[in-house]
Design a protein around this motif. Structure first.
Motif, short mmCIF file in Angstrom:
data_model
loop_
_atom_site.label_atom_id
_atom_site.label_comp_id
_atom_site.label_asym_id
_atom_site.label_seq_id
_atom_site.Cartn_x
_atom_site.Cartn_y
_atom_site.Cartn_z
N SER A 21 0.80 -1.24 0.00
CA SER A 21 0.00 0.00 0.00
C SER A 21 0.82 1.28 0.00
CB SER A 21 -0.99 -0.01 1.17
OG SER A 21 -0.34 -0.39 2.36
N GLY A 22 2.17 1.19 -0.01
CA GLY A 22 3.01 2.37 -0.16
C GLY A 22 2.69 3.42 0.89
N ASP A 23 2.38 4.64 0.44
CA ASP A 23 2.08 5.72 1.40
C ASP A 23 0.60 5.75 1.78
OD1 ASP A 23 0.89 6.68 -0.91
OD2 ASP A 23 1.92 8.61 -0.91
N VAL B 210 -2.13 5.85 -0.25
CA VAL B 210 -3.01 6.73 -1.03
C VAL B 210 -4.35 6.07 -1.39
CG1 VAL B 210 -1.76 6.18 -3.19
CG2 VAL B 210 -3.17 8.22 -3.09
N ILE B 211 -4.33 4.80 -1.76
CA ILE B 211 -5.59 4.17 -2.24
C ILE B 211 -6.55 3.93 -1.06
CG2 ILE B 211 -6.60 2.18 -3.42
CD1 ILE B 211 -4.08 2.16 -5.23
N PRO B 212 -6.11 3.28 0.04
CA PRO B 212 -7.06 3.13 1.17
C PRO B 212 -7.56 4.48 1.68
CG PRO B 212 -5.17 1.68 1.47
CD PRO B 212 -4.85 2.54 0.28
N PHE C 274 -0.85 -2.39 -7.51
CA PHE C 274 0.09 -1.66 -8.36
C PHE C 274 1.44 -2.32 -8.10
CE2 PHE C 274 2.29 2.68 -9.25
CZ PHE C 274 2.53 2.29 -10.56
N LEU C 275 1.61 -3.48 -8.71
CA LEU C 275 2.69 -4.37 -8.28
C LEU C 275 3.58 -4.89 -9.39
CD1 LEU C 275 0.67 -6.56 -5.76
CD2 LEU C 275 2.45 -4.91 -5.17
N GLY C 276 3.17 -4.83 -10.61
CA GLY C 276 3.95 -5.48 -11.68
C GLY C 276 3.29 -6.78 -12.08
C1 LIG Z 1 4.54 0.19 -6.73
S1 LIG Z 1 4.30 0.43 -5.02
C2 LIG Z 1 2.55 0.74 -4.94
C3 LIG Z 1 2.17 1.50 -3.69
C4 LIG Z 1 0.65 1.78 -3.58
N1 LIG Z 1 -0.14 0.59 -3.75
C5 LIG Z 1 0.23 2.79 -4.59
O1 LIG Z 1 -0.48 2.38 -5.54
O2 LIG Z 1 0.59 3.96 -4.45
C6 LIG Z 1 4.44 -1.25 -4.40
C7 LIG Z 1 4.52 -1.34 -2.89
O3 LIG Z 1 4.52 -2.71 -2.52
C8 LIG Z 1 5.37 -2.88 -1.38
N2 LIG Z 1 5.75 -4.30 -1.36
C9 LIG Z 1 6.62 -4.95 -2.17
N3 LIG Z 1 6.64 -6.26 -1.88
C10 LIG Z 1 5.75 -6.46 -0.87
C11 LIG Z 1 5.31 -7.61 -0.16
N4 LIG Z 1 5.76 -8.83 -0.43
N5 LIG Z 1 4.40 -7.44 0.81
C12 LIG Z 1 3.90 -6.20 1.11
N6 LIG Z 1 4.28 -5.08 0.47
C13 LIG Z 1 5.18 -5.21 -0.53
C14 LIG Z 1 6.51 -1.91 -1.65
O4 LIG Z 1 7.20 -1.58 -0.46
C15 LIG Z 1 5.77 -0.73 -2.27
O5 LIG Z 1 5.37 0.19 -1.30
#
Ligand SMILES: C[S@@+](CC[C@H](N)C(=O)[O-])C[C@H]1O[C@@H](n2cnc3c(N)ncnc32)[C@H](O)[C@@H]1O
Length: 285
Positions: free
Chosen positions: A68-70, A72-74, A132-134
Motif C-alpha cells: 500500500s506504499g504511502d 493513497v488508495i485506502p 500496483f505491483l507489476g
Molecule cells: C509500486 S508500489 C505501490 C504503492 C501503492 N499501492 C500505490 O499504488 O501507491 C508497491 C509497494 O509494494 C510494497 N511491497 C513490495 N513487496 C511487498 C510484499 N511482499 N508485501 C507487502 N508489500 C510489498 C513496496 O514496499 C511498495 O510500497
C-alpha cells in the motif's frame, strides 16, 4: 528486492513521480527505493480515484490495497466513500507514513495499515482489491484471487494478469514527465464463480433432465448439453460476471439465451427473458 521488479515501465512512472513531492518531513519517496518484492512507486491521487470508480466502490465495501506504499488508495477510498479500507505494506517506514497521512486526512478511524507480506497476510475479506505491483507479482497472486468470493472486484494500475483477460480497461492521460507524455491504463477483473465440471439441468427446451458440462476459463466457458441419441449441443458466448451467468445455444433450429445466477452448487435463471421458462441446475458430485 528482486532486480526483475525494476521494469522499464516502473522507471518511467518513477520519472513522472519525481516531479511531485511524495512523503512528509519524516519519510520521502527517495528514501524508499527498496520494497520487498517491488519498489515503492506511488499511484497518483487522480489515478487512485479512477481505480476506485472503475471498481464501482459503494457503501459496505472493504477495499484492500496490496503493497500500500504511502496509503493513497485506502485513504482515498475512506475519504470519498466513507468505507473501511486496509493497506498491507512490507516496509515499516511506509506503514508509519500511511498512518500519519490517514491522520492528516482525518480518516484514521476507517483505515488500517498492516505491516506484513502480501503473500502471507489474509485479504479474503476484501470486496475490492487494488494492485500496483507489476505483472509477475499479479500473476503470483492470481490463484489466491481466483479463490476469493465471486464478485470481488480487482483493479490494477498499469499491469495486467497474463491469461486472465480484464473485464474492463480504461486509459488515463496522466500528464507530462521529463521523458514525454505519461499514459496509464487501469484494469478491472471481477472474480468469477467456479462452475467448471458436471451439472444436471432441468427446464431446458425438449430436454427435461439433462447433463451439462462446463469447461471454464476464468470468466468465460465452453461446454455442452447432452442430448440422448444425437450430438451434444454446444454453448455459445458463455460468460460469468461474479455470480451472474449467461450462455446461448440452439436446438431444433431455435435460438435460446439463458441468463441466471450461480449460488454455490445451484444455478437458476430464465430463457429468452421469459419468466415462465425457468431453468435450474445443480452441480453433480
Ligand atoms: C509500486 S508500489 C505501490 C504503492 C501503492 N499501492 C500505490 O499504488 O501507491 C508497491 C509497494 O509494494 C510494497 N511491497 C513490495 N513487496 C511487498 C510484499 N511482499 N508485501 C507487502 N508489500 C510489498 C513496496 O514496499 C511498495 O510500497
Amino acid at each position: 528486492m528482486r532486480f526483475l521488479a525494476i521494469t522499464p515501465i516502473f522507471i518511467s512512472l518513477l520519472t513522472g513521480c519525481a516531479l511531485h513531492n511524495y512523503g512528509d518531513d519524516q519519510f520521502q519517496l527517495r528514501m524508499a527505493a527498496h520494497g520487498k518484492d517491488i519498489m515503492w512507486v506511488p499511484t497518483r491521487v487522480d489515478t487512485a480515484t479512477q481505480m476506485l470508480a472503475l471498481a464501482q466502490v459503494k457503501s459496505g465495501d472493504i477495499v484492500y490495497d496490496l503493497g500500500s506504499g504511502d496509503g493513497v488508495i485506502p485513504i482515498q477510498a475512506a475519504k470519498r466513500y466513507g468505507i473501511r479500507a486496509v493497506g498491507i505494506e512490507y516496509n515499516p517506514d511506509l506503514v508509519a507514513l500511511s498512518k500519519r497521512n490517514a491522520i492528516r486526512e482525518n480518516v484514521q478511524n476507517l483505515v488500517t495499515f498492516k505491516q506484513g507480506d502480501i503473500f502471507v497476510e489474509d485479504f479474503s475479506s476484501a470486496t475490492v482489491l487494488t494492485l500496483f505491483l507489476g505483472e509477475s507479482l499479479n500473476l503470483k497472486l492470481m490463484p489466491t484471487i481466483l479463490r476469493m468470493k465471486p464478485g470481488t472486484r480487482v483493479v490494477s494500475n498499469t499491469f495486467r494478469m497474463d491469461s486472465w483477460i480484464p473485464d474492463q480497461e480504461v486509459s488515463i492521460r496522466s500528464g507530462e514527465s521529463t521523458i514525454g507524455a505519461l499514459n496509464e491504463t487501469i484494469y478491472l477483473w471481477i472474480v468469477p464463480a467456479n462452475i467448471d465440471g458436471a451439472w444436471e439441468f432441468t427446464g431446458l427446451p425438449n430436454l427435461d433432465k439433462t447433463s451439462v458440462r462446463f469447461i471454464q476459463k476464468k470468466q468465460f466457458f465452453d461446454g455442452t448439453i447432452a442430448k440422448l441419441g444425437s450430438r451434444p449441443i454446444s454453448f455459445e458466448d458463455g460468460k460469468i460476471r461474479g455470480e451472474a451467468i449467461q450462455f446461448d445455444f440452439e436446438t431444433n433450429g431455435k435460438k435460446y439465451s439463458f441468463r441466471g445466477q450461480i449460488s454455490g452448487t445451484q444455478i437458476s435463471g430464465i430463457l429468452n427473458g421469459d419468466p415462465k421458462l425457468n431453468v435450474a441446475g445443480k452441480r453433480l458430485k
